[in-house]
Design a protein around this motif. Sequence first.
Motif, PDB file in Angstrom:
ATOM      1  N   LEU A  27      15.088  -2.353   7.234  1.00  0.00           N
ATOM      2  CA  LEU A  27      15.136  -2.560   5.850  1.00  0.00           C
ATOM      3  C   LEU A  27      13.667  -2.373   5.384  1.00  0.00           C
ATOM      4  O   LEU A  27      13.593  -1.600   4.385  1.00  0.00           O
ATOM      5  CB  LEU A  27      15.383  -3.921   5.645  1.00  0.00           C
ATOM      6  N   VAL A  28      12.653  -2.791   6.098  1.00  0.00           N
ATOM      7  CA  VAL A  28      11.153  -2.934   5.863  1.00  0.00           C
ATOM      8  C   VAL A  28      10.914  -1.330   5.554  1.00  0.00           C
ATOM      9  O   VAL A  28      10.258  -0.654   4.674  1.00  0.00           O
ATOM     10  CB  VAL A  28      10.279  -3.445   6.584  1.00  0.00           C
ATOM     11  N   ALA A  29      11.582  -0.476   6.594  1.00  0.00           N
ATOM     12  CA  ALA A  29      11.120   0.996   6.550  1.00  0.00           C
ATOM     13  C   ALA A  29      11.622   1.574   5.480  1.00  0.00           C
ATOM     14  O   ALA A  29      10.884   2.495   4.690  1.00  0.00           O
ATOM     15  CB  ALA A  29      11.540   1.542   8.089  1.00  0.00           C
ATOM     16  N   THR A  30      12.940   1.380   5.177  1.00  0.00           N
ATOM     17  CA  THR A  30      13.674   2.138   3.925  1.00  0.00           C
ATOM     18  C   THR A  30      12.972   1.794   2.795  1.00  0.00           C
ATOM     19  O   THR A  30      12.683   2.487   1.863  1.00  0.00           O
ATOM     20  CB  THR A  30      15.026   1.453   3.910  1.00  0.00           C
ATOM     21  N   VAL A  31      12.678   0.286   2.372  1.00  0.00           N
ATOM     22  CA  VAL A  31      11.888  -0.020   1.236  1.00  0.00           C
ATOM     23  C   VAL A  31      10.413   0.733   1.168  1.00  0.00           C
ATOM     24  O   VAL A  31      10.287   1.396   0.095  1.00  0.00           O
ATOM     25  CB  VAL A  31      11.721  -1.543   1.284  1.00  0.00           C
ATOM     26  N   MET A  32       9.629   0.767   2.235  1.00  0.00           N
ATOM     27  CA  MET A  32       8.599   1.452   2.099  1.00  0.00           C
ATOM     28  C   MET A  32       8.547   2.943   1.842  1.00  0.00           C
ATOM     29  O   MET A  32       7.715   3.398   0.828  1.00  0.00           O
ATOM     30  CB  MET A  32       7.515   1.199   3.269  1.00  0.00           C
ATOM     31  N   ILE A  33       9.582   3.595   2.237  1.00  0.00           N
ATOM     32  CA  ILE A  33       9.754   5.091   2.080  1.00  0.00           C
ATOM     33  C   ILE A  33      10.217   5.193   0.710  1.00  0.00           C
ATOM     34  O   ILE A  33       9.597   5.978  -0.026  1.00  0.00           O
ATOM     35  CB  ILE A  33      10.887   5.522   3.172  1.00  0.00           C
ATOM     36  N   ALA A  34      10.999   4.339   0.362  1.00  0.00           N
ATOM     37  CA  ALA A  34      11.859   4.381  -1.279  1.00  0.00           C
ATOM     38  C   ALA A  34      10.377   4.123  -2.032  1.00  0.00           C
ATOM     39  O   ALA A  34      10.498   4.674  -3.149  1.00  0.00           O
ATOM     40  CB  ALA A  34      12.768   3.361  -1.397  1.00  0.00           C
ATOM     41  N   CYS A  35       9.737   3.197  -1.979  1.00  0.00           N
ATOM     42  CA  CYS A  35       8.536   2.844  -2.700  1.00  0.00           C
ATOM     43  C   CYS A  35       7.445   4.034  -2.642  1.00  0.00           C
ATOM     44  O   CYS A  35       6.842   4.570  -3.857  1.00  0.00           O
ATOM     45  CB  CYS A  35       7.745   1.599  -2.200  1.00  0.00           C
TER      46      CYS A  35
ATOM     47  N   THR B  63       8.140   7.065  -2.459  1.00  0.00           N
ATOM     48  CA  THR B  63       8.775   8.411  -3.044  1.00  0.00           C
ATOM     49  C   THR B  63       8.630   8.122  -4.481  1.00  0.00           C
ATOM     50  O   THR B  63       8.595   9.074  -5.239  1.00  0.00           O
ATOM     51  CB  THR B  63      10.242   8.467  -2.522  1.00  0.00           C
ATOM     52  N   MET B  64       9.056   6.891  -4.813  1.00  0.00           N
ATOM     53  CA  MET B  64       9.261   6.307  -6.305  1.00  0.00           C
ATOM     54  C   MET B  64       7.772   6.580  -6.754  1.00  0.00           C
ATOM     55  O   MET B  64       7.459   7.358  -8.016  1.00  0.00           O
ATOM     56  CB  MET B  64       9.404   4.920  -6.488  1.00  0.00           C
ATOM     57  N   ALA B  65       6.551   6.157  -6.073  1.00  0.00           N
ATOM     58  CA  ALA B  65       5.307   6.123  -6.690  1.00  0.00           C
ATOM     59  C   ALA B  65       4.825   7.722  -6.552  1.00  0.00           C
ATOM     60  O   ALA B  65       4.228   8.295  -7.486  1.00  0.00           O
ATOM     61  CB  ALA B  65       4.088   5.439  -5.864  1.00  0.00           C
TER      62      ALA B  65
ATOM     63  N   SER C 247       0.855  -1.268  -0.161  1.00  0.00           N
ATOM     64  CA  SER C 247       0.085   0.228  -0.115  1.00  0.00           C
ATOM     65  C   SER C 247       1.049   1.277   0.152  1.00  0.00           C
ATOM     66  O   SER C 247       0.222   2.210  -0.401  1.00  0.00           O
ATOM     67  CB  SER C 247      -0.969   0.245   1.193  1.00  0.00           C
ATOM     68  N   SER C 248       1.998   1.194   0.322  1.00  0.00           N
ATOM     69  CA  SER C 248       3.014   2.468   0.308  1.00  0.00           C
ATOM     70  C   SER C 248       3.211   2.861  -1.043  1.00  0.00           C
ATOM     71  O   SER C 248       3.262   4.081  -1.327  1.00  0.00           O
ATOM     72  CB  SER C 248       4.586   1.903   0.745  1.00  0.00           C
ATOM     73  N   VAL C 249       2.981   2.002  -2.223  1.00  0.00           N
ATOM     74  CA  VAL C 249       3.065   2.515  -3.631  1.00  0.00           C
ATOM     75  C   VAL C 249       1.520   3.408  -3.721  1.00  0.00           C
ATOM     76  O   VAL C 249       1.787   4.426  -4.420  1.00  0.00           O
ATOM     77  CB  VAL C 249       2.993   1.233  -4.689  1.00  0.00           C
ATOM     78  N   THR C 250       0.418   2.780  -3.507  1.00  0.00           N
ATOM     79  CA  THR C 250      -0.669   3.332  -3.617  1.00  0.00           C
ATOM     80  C   THR C 250      -0.632   4.739  -3.010  1.00  0.00           C
ATOM     81  O   THR C 250      -1.310   5.841  -3.296  1.00  0.00           O
ATOM     82  CB  THR C 250      -1.851   2.671  -2.937  1.00  0.00           C
TER      83      THR C 250
ATOM     84  N   ILE D 170      14.021   8.074 -10.242  1.00  0.00           N
ATOM     85  CA  ILE D 170      15.072   7.228 -10.557  1.00  0.00           C
ATOM     86  C   ILE D 170      15.858   7.022  -9.249  1.00  0.00           C
ATOM     87  O   ILE D 170      16.481   5.904  -9.206  1.00  0.00           O
ATOM     88  CB  ILE D 170      15.974   7.844 -11.539  1.00  0.00           C
ATOM     89  N   LEU D 171      16.296   8.149  -8.467  1.00  0.00           N
ATOM     90  CA  LEU D 171      16.875   7.774  -7.261  1.00  0.00           C
ATOM     91  C   LEU D 171      16.259   6.747  -6.414  1.00  0.00           C
ATOM     92  O   LEU D 171      16.932   5.945  -5.487  1.00  0.00           O
ATOM     93  CB  LEU D 171      17.016   9.139  -6.503  1.00  0.00           C
ATOM     94  N   SER D 172      14.921   6.851  -6.105  1.00  0.00           N
ATOM     95  CA  SER D 172      14.254   5.764  -5.416  1.00  0.00           C
ATOM     96  C   SER D 172      14.439   4.483  -5.890  1.00  0.00           C
ATOM     97  O   SER D 172      14.567   3.550  -4.995  1.00  0.00           O
ATOM     98  CB  SER D 172      12.809   6.146  -5.396  1.00  0.00           C
TER      99      SER D 172
END
Length: 325
Positions: free
Chosen positions: A195-203, A205-207, A135-138, A172-174
């Motif tokens: 790791l999970v927190a970093t991935v969720m933040i990156a996702c 930001t990417m979205a 849901s971080s992407v959405t 791109i950086l995300s």
Amino acid sequence: HYESDGESFAQGMTALSLSSTIGALTTKIVLSILLKVLHWRTVARISSLCALLALAMVQLGVTDSRTSKVAPQGDSLTISSIKESITAVMGNRLFWMVGVAHSMSYLGRSSDKILGTFFHEVAKVPAYMCGGLTSSVTIGFVHGIITGRKFHSIDDSREKKNFLRNRYTCNILSALILSLCANKTVASLLGVAPLVATVMIACFTMASSISFQFYQLPAAFSKLAGVNQAVCISCLDAIGLLLSAPIWTVTGRIITYGNRTNGWSLAWISLAMWFSFGSVLMMGATPSFLEWKRDKDNGLLGKLVSNVLHFGNKKRTKSLRSVLK
């Protein structure tokens, strides 16, 4: 309905984009809860009934115009008119630039399809939790649509390009940050929770950084197609879907065959490269339609541009651009 009101057109597209994305987010949350208490066949039946209910609401509650029914654009619907519209749209080189760039945005929009597996294989998150984490992407897409509204209040074309360039850079950086998180050494150093927190933040930001381009740039570009506007935006979505599908197939192969040698890292790096390619194409095409509100802001010149700058009229388009230069 917005031939002379680009601002209202932008607001309408923002509202539609928000409703679509919030609907997807609600579906993820609600269906995840229902799957814990009901059989998946029952959940599927409930979803079908909800779809029929939504269709009935649109049929009964949505009209062509606030005042009266609007006459259809162009000629009557015939095989000849359809062929003429598609030929006019797809015969334009600028259309293909935007279409290919839009397909790269589709990669960001559909990245949540692989994110659950990513959480499970890289961060070792239990499978029943992975769906909710996507849901971080959405949520990122909702945030990007809301913050992207400032684009329409910018008057200078150069500032608009900088706005888009900054968003593409974050996108791109995300993806590159996600490739680092997928590295086994980096993942082991961070630990599961960070790791999970970093991935969720990156996702997120990417979205968020690709959301505005995905939902609103095709609609803005399609206004240049004149009476073929509906055909143009439909073809852009079709190209986006068709071109992004084989890229995801190749990405899946990279993950599968490179699993022992950081396949996920290679996959995110390849996606970052595709994002870069799409951003170059879109930034090259934006000067042609950044001033799509000129029919409201610039009076007679805007009306002239709106009426003349349409696909299938290459001679007049070329002469008009030489005058505008």
